[in-house]
Design a protein around this motif. Structure first.
Motif, short mmCIF file in Angstrom:
data_model
loop_
_atom_site.label_atom_id
_atom_site.label_comp_id
_atom_site.label_asym_id
_atom_site.label_seq_id
_atom_site.Cartn_x
_atom_site.Cartn_y
_atom_site.Cartn_z
N HIS A 11 0.84 -1.19 0.00
CA HIS A 11 0.00 0.00 0.00
C HIS A 11 0.89 1.25 0.00
CE1 HIS A 11 0.84 0.62 4.26
NE2 HIS A 11 0.27 -0.53 4.59
N SER A 184 -1.47 -0.90 12.02
CA SER A 184 -2.60 -0.86 11.10
C SER A 184 -2.36 0.23 10.07
CB SER A 184 -3.90 -0.57 11.87
OG SER A 184 -4.95 -0.21 10.99
N SER A 185 -2.86 0.01 8.87
CA SER A 185 -2.78 1.06 7.84
C SER A 185 -4.02 1.92 7.85
CB SER A 185 -2.58 0.44 6.46
OG SER A 185 -3.62 -0.48 6.18
N VAL A 189 -7.12 0.86 3.81
CA VAL A 189 -6.80 -0.47 3.28
C VAL A 189 -7.80 -1.47 3.85
CG1 VAL A 189 -5.03 -2.26 3.15
CG2 VAL A 189 -4.37 0.13 3.04
N GLY A 193 -5.75 -3.14 7.25
CA GLY A 193 -4.36 -3.49 7.01
C GLY A 193 -3.64 -3.93 8.26
N ASP A 195 -1.51 -5.89 10.97
CA ASP A 195 -0.30 -6.69 10.80
C ASP A 195 0.37 -6.83 12.16
OD1 ASP A 195 1.95 -7.66 8.78
OD2 ASP A 195 2.95 -6.38 10.24
N ASN A 225 6.52 -3.44 6.23
CA ASN A 225 5.10 -3.53 6.59
C ASN A 225 4.79 -2.70 7.83
OD1 ASN A 225 5.88 -6.75 5.78
ND2 ASN A 225 4.39 -5.68 4.51
N ASN A 229 2.96 0.97 7.72
CA ASN A 229 1.72 1.18 8.44
C ASN A 229 1.83 2.42 9.34
OD1 ASN A 229 0.23 -0.91 7.37
ND2 ASN A 229 0.34 -2.22 9.17
#
Length: 299
Positions: A11, A184-185, A189, A193, A195, A225, A229
């Motif tokens: 992203h 988190s994104s 997303v 998102g 993770d 990642n 984020n």
């Protein structure tokens, strides 16, 4: 045979982080389905790292556990988890159908780890069924080797606190060699998102000053990642375990990425670092039912 690789898996935050770090990976085998070796790996584990979001969208990191086999894969697109966070775990109310979830399976004895992110399809008193959107492996760097076995523990009191960490929590951080971070994104997303990833090093690699924790960022797969984020959503959560006592420390805080190391003399391996400003936390005594039988040096 279909490879199920996602053509453009990153992203905007991850792409920006890769740019700021001087480049991304030469390839990214991030798949929309789990390969067979990942499906066979998860059932070997006695615990699973999970990241969910609370009612405000703030990530929360936790660990769930069970006898090996409590995590299984009925098909390449799903993971079944026959366990739930403990009743005293702050994540428990937010693990429900439709919730985004980031998952990390890690075997500390072999230093093998695989990630799977997705959405909870079903949740009941027996556990969860998760639809997997992303599946990928990570290298074994910076994982402190541990042999874990079940330990009978008596769960103790839970201490909730704000920005000021209790002395017990600060001491646990000072001893920590294995930490997990959930990010988190955000709403931009799918499923936020979410993770969760591993950070490791020798005791003292996490530097605590007051309520601010500095986390070094070492050479890795260059997916970024976590840092990607954090560029989109600075709220994050940490979880770490004292493997001797079984105490679990969970923190929520605000993170800031520093692309230049402020003081390189404190950690010569760090390529960059991020700071975590604690907002609140929980110390759950005796909550982790696995203990260490044999310690080996960091590789």
């Amino acid at each position: 045979m279909l490879d199920h690789r996602i053509p453009e898996p990153f992203h905007a935050g991850e792409l920006r982080a890769q740019q700021l770090a001087g480049g991304g990976p030469p390839g990214a085998p991030i798949r929309s389905r789990m390969p067979e070796q990942h499906r066979q790996f998860f059932p070997l584990l006695p615990f699973l790292c999970m990241g969910v979001a609370d009612g405000s969208g703030w990530p929360l990191a936790t660990l769930v556990h069970g006898e090996p086999g409590f995590v299984s894969s009925p098909d390449p697109g799903r993971l079944r988890i026959a366990a739930l966070p403990g009743v005293d775990d702050p994540t428990r109310p937010f693990v429900s159908a439709g919730a985004g979830v980031g998952m990390l399976g890690i075997d500390l004895a072999t230093r093998r780890r695989n990630r799977a992110n997705g959405v909870v399809a079903q949740a009941d008193s027996e556990g969860l069924l998760v639809d997997v959107d992303q599946s990928f492996g990570n290298c074994p760097k910076y994982i402190h080797v541990r042999q874990l076995v079940p330990v009978a523990r008596q769960a103790g009191a839970v201490t909730s606190f704000g920005a000021e960490l209790p002395n017990e929590a600060a001491a646990l951080i000072a001893r920590c060699e294995t930490m997990f971070v959930a990010t988190s994104s955000g709403a931009s997303v799918h499923a936020g998102g979410l993770d969760i990833s591993h950070r490791g090093g020798e005791a003292g690699f996490l530097r605590l000053e007051g309520q601010v924790l500095t986390v070094p960022d070492y050479w890795g797969n260059r997916y970024f990642n976590t840092l990607g984020n954090l560029l989109l959503e600075p709220r994050a959560s940490l979880v770490m375990v004292d493997f001797a006592s079984g105490d679990i420390l969970q923190l929520q805080g605000l993170a800031e990425v520093h692309w230049q190391v402020i003081d390189a003399s404190k950690d010569v391996r760090a390529e960059r670092e991020w700071t975590f400003h604690t907002v609140r936390g929980w110390l759950r005594r005796g909550a982790f039912p696995l203990g260490e039988t044999l310690s080996a040096p960091l590789i």
